[in-house]
Motif scaffolding. Sequence first.
Motif, mmCIF file in Angstrom:
data_model
loop_
_atom_site.group_PDB
_atom_site.id
_atom_site.type_symbol
_atom_site.label_atom_id
_atom_site.label_comp_id
_atom_site.label_asym_id
_atom_site.label_seq_id
_atom_site.Cartn_x
_atom_site.Cartn_y
_atom_site.Cartn_z
ATOM 1 N N TRP A 263 -4.815 9.646 -2.039
ATOM 2 C CA TRP A 263 -5.776 9.453 -3.121
ATOM 3 C C TRP A 263 -5.181 9.932 -4.452
ATOM 4 C CZ3 TRP A 263 -8.211 11.984 -7.011
ATOM 5 C CH2 TRP A 263 -9.301 11.355 -7.595
ATOM 6 N N LEU A 264 -4.521 11.103 -4.425
ATOM 7 C CA LEU A 264 -3.913 11.650 -5.651
ATOM 8 C C LEU A 264 -2.856 10.689 -6.210
ATOM 9 C CD1 LEU A 264 -3.348 15.351 -4.440
ATOM 10 C CD2 LEU A 264 -5.229 14.531 -5.872
ATOM 11 N N ILE A 265 -2.034 10.129 -5.304
ATOM 12 C CA ILE A 265 -0.961 9.211 -5.721
ATOM 13 C C ILE A 265 -1.561 7.927 -6.289
ATOM 14 C CG2 ILE A 265 1.016 7.841 -4.896
ATOM 15 C CD1 ILE A 265 1.305 10.094 -2.687
ATOM 16 N N ASP A 266 -2.585 7.426 -5.601
ATOM 17 C CA ASP A 266 -3.265 6.203 -6.044
ATOM 18 C C ASP A 266 -3.905 6.419 -7.419
ATOM 19 O OD1 ASP A 266 -4.244 3.652 -5.985
ATOM 20 O OD2 ASP A 266 -5.804 4.024 -4.489
ATOM 21 N N ALA A 267 -4.507 7.599 -7.598
ATOM 22 C CA ALA A 267 -5.161 7.915 -8.877
ATOM 23 C C ALA A 267 -4.164 7.933 -10.033
ATOM 24 C CB ALA A 267 -5.885 9.259 -8.771
ATOM 25 N N CYS A 268 -2.895 8.181 -9.706
ATOM 26 C CA CYS A 268 -1.848 8.180 -10.743
ATOM 27 C C CYS A 268 -1.236 6.782 -10.939
ATOM 28 C CB CYS A 268 -0.756 9.190 -10.396
ATOM 29 S SG CYS A 268 -1.312 10.905 -10.469
ATOM 30 N N GLY A 269 -1.806 5.799 -10.247
ATOM 31 C CA GLY A 269 -1.404 4.413 -10.481
ATOM 32 C C GLY A 269 -0.145 3.944 -9.774
ATOM 33 N N TRP A 270 0.234 4.607 -8.669
ATOM 34 C CA TRP A 270 1.515 4.286 -8.018
ATOM 35 C C TRP A 270 1.434 3.180 -6.973
ATOM 36 C CZ3 TRP A 270 6.292 5.242 -9.397
ATOM 37 C CH2 TRP A 270 6.531 6.282 -10.304
ATOM 38 N N LYS A 271 0.243 2.861 -6.486
ATOM 39 C CA LYS A 271 0.145 1.894 -5.378
ATOM 40 C C LYS A 271 0.788 0.554 -5.777
ATOM 41 C CE LYS A 271 -3.628 1.985 -2.689
ATOM 42 N NZ LYS A 271 -5.016 1.701 -2.292
ATOM 43 N N GLY A 272 1.718 0.084 -4.936
ATOM 44 C CA GLY A 272 2.370 -1.203 -5.193
ATOM 45 C C GLY A 272 3.560 -1.146 -6.137
ATOM 46 N N LYS A 273 3.809 0.028 -6.759
ATOM 47 C CA LYS A 273 4.932 0.159 -7.698
ATOM 48 C C LYS A 273 6.250 0.369 -6.945
ATOM 49 C CE LYS A 273 2.555 0.144 -11.643
ATOM 50 N NZ LYS A 273 1.924 1.340 -12.176
ATOM 51 N N ALA A 274 7.373 0.171 -7.627
ATOM 52 C CA ALA A 274 8.680 0.329 -6.975
ATOM 53 C C ALA A 274 9.705 0.901 -7.944
ATOM 54 C CB ALA A 274 9.175 -1.010 -6.447
ATOM 55 N N ILE A 275 10.710 1.558 -7.380
ATOM 56 C CA ILE A 275 11.923 1.946 -8.120
ATOM 57 C C ILE A 275 13.081 1.379 -7.301
ATOM 58 C CG2 ILE A 275 13.442 3.858 -8.744
ATOM 59 C CD1 ILE A 275 11.003 5.473 -9.530
ATOM 60 N N GLY A 276 13.802 0.434 -7.894
ATOM 61 C CA GLY A 276 14.844 -0.261 -7.132
ATOM 62 C C GLY A 276 14.207 -0.998 -5.967
ATOM 63 N N HIS A 277 14.735 -0.775 -4.767
ATOM 64 C CA HIS A 277 14.231 -1.462 -3.574
ATOM 65 C C HIS A 277 13.280 -0.589 -2.764
ATOM 66 C CE1 HIS A 277 17.024 -4.790 -4.217
ATOM 67 N NE2 HIS A 277 17.942 -3.883 -4.481
ATOM 68 N N ALA A 278 12.941 0.603 -3.289
ATOM 69 C CA ALA A 278 11.974 1.487 -2.621
ATOM 70 C C ALA A 278 10.636 1.369 -3.334
ATOM 71 C CB ALA A 278 12.466 2.928 -2.649
ATOM 72 N N GLY A 279 9.566 1.212 -2.567
ATOM 73 C CA GLY A 279 8.261 1.005 -3.184
ATOM 74 C C GLY A 279 7.161 1.823 -2.536
ATOM 75 N N VAL A 280 5.967 1.766 -3.157
ATOM 76 C CA VAL A 280 4.761 2.394 -2.616
ATOM 77 C C VAL A 280 3.936 1.279 -1.976
ATOM 78 C CG1 VAL A 280 2.698 3.755 -3.156
ATOM 79 C CG2 VAL A 280 4.825 4.147 -4.429
ATOM 80 N N TYR A 281 3.557 1.478 -0.720
ATOM 81 C CA TYR A 281 2.872 0.443 0.049
ATOM 82 C C TYR A 281 1.559 0.035 -0.622
ATOM 83 C CZ TYR A 281 1.305 -1.932 4.348
ATOM 84 O OH TYR A 281 0.884 -2.849 5.287
ATOM 85 N N GLU A 282 1.311 -1.271 -0.669
ATOM 86 C CA GLU A 282 0.135 -1.807 -1.372
ATOM 87 C C GLU A 282 -1.190 -1.368 -0.750
ATOM 88 O OE1 GLU A 282 2.780 -3.522 -0.503
ATOM 89 O OE2 GLU A 282 3.572 -4.406 -2.356
ATOM 90 N N LYS A 283 -1.191 -1.137 0.582
ATOM 91 C CA LYS A 283 -2.460 -0.810 1.257
ATOM 92 C C LYS A 283 -2.705 0.688 1.389
ATOM 93 C CE LYS A 283 -2.317 -4.897 4.255
ATOM 94 N NZ LYS A 283 -2.254 -5.320 5.662
#
Length: 345
Positions: free
Chosen positions: A283-303
């Motif tokens: 929830w904390l990570i999602d609240a910071c707007g990270w869901k679905g974002k990526a750096i290079g080929h590593a990303g934050v899962y959309e779900k």
Amino acid sequence: MHDPSAAIAVEYDAPLRQHNTFGLPATAKRLVRITGEADVRRVLAHPELGRAPKFVLGGGSNVILTRDMPEVVLKVEVRGMRLVQETADAFIVEAGAGERWHDLVEFTLDQGWPGLENMALIPGTVGAAPVQNIGAYGLELQDRFESLDTVDLVTGRTVTLNAAQCKFGYRDSIFKGALAGKSVITRLRLRLPKPWRPELGYVDLERKMAETGIHAPEPRTIFDWICAIRRAKLPDPAEIGNVGSFFKNPLVTAEQCRDIIARDPHVVHYPMDDGQFKLAAGWLIDACGWKGKAIGHAGVYEKQALVLVNRGGAIGSEVVTLAKAIQESVYGRFGIRLEPEPLIV
């Protein structure tokens, strides 16, 4: 005279991409498969391998590889699952450290020995379970732990440890502290209590009971529910590289929790028995707007923002860069430091 090290099969320059669930590229200079305690002793008696630094690898579901491995990689592949004892109040079940954890959960249910169903589908091996003190849906490994066998990487002796000696904590144990890199877990014994009682005090399970109208579910029903819940939230490592939850859910004092609720009334939090509160890291990570974002080929899962994924071709340094950026942004907004669950090597 018989050479105890003679029977060792050493794999040189062994690729590790298939041996870590994030699918990160790395090479082990030397890899030895451990199928029993004798294999560990052979490595220790070996003129070349005995004195070299060791790295113990199970299913690779809790490790982020950022480099090639000069250490001797001990790939734990000890097999076997059996009932060692049945008492009036419990089944004592033993499993080899190289078995898949989920296979053990299924095996015990198939035999009519319930008690592990809440921990279905947790990735990784049986040997890694006590290192991490794995847990899910209101149950932790320490709640079912009986004892384990470990081989000391200096003396080659087998040592049996009980729960107190393992120093279990939240996603923690002595194997992350004083015994880190100093021993190889070979077998684990679990105590499955009789009579069986369901663990249902979790929002997702309460939702399943409401949806189905089943308020006294059987062990197999809970197992099926947990599998469905996890599959809906978490990607299959065989399809998308990941290590499951990437960060621990942070524990805060009641005062800290009140302070955060005052600023963010929607923060997901759970009271703990000791008066602290557990906050949902996702929830904390999602609240910071990270869901679905990526750096290079590593990303934050959309779900599920708690899961970092390999978008294809990721390398360890990209995962670490992404994790640090998330930590900084959560600290900046909430004043909370997130701690990674996997070992970063």
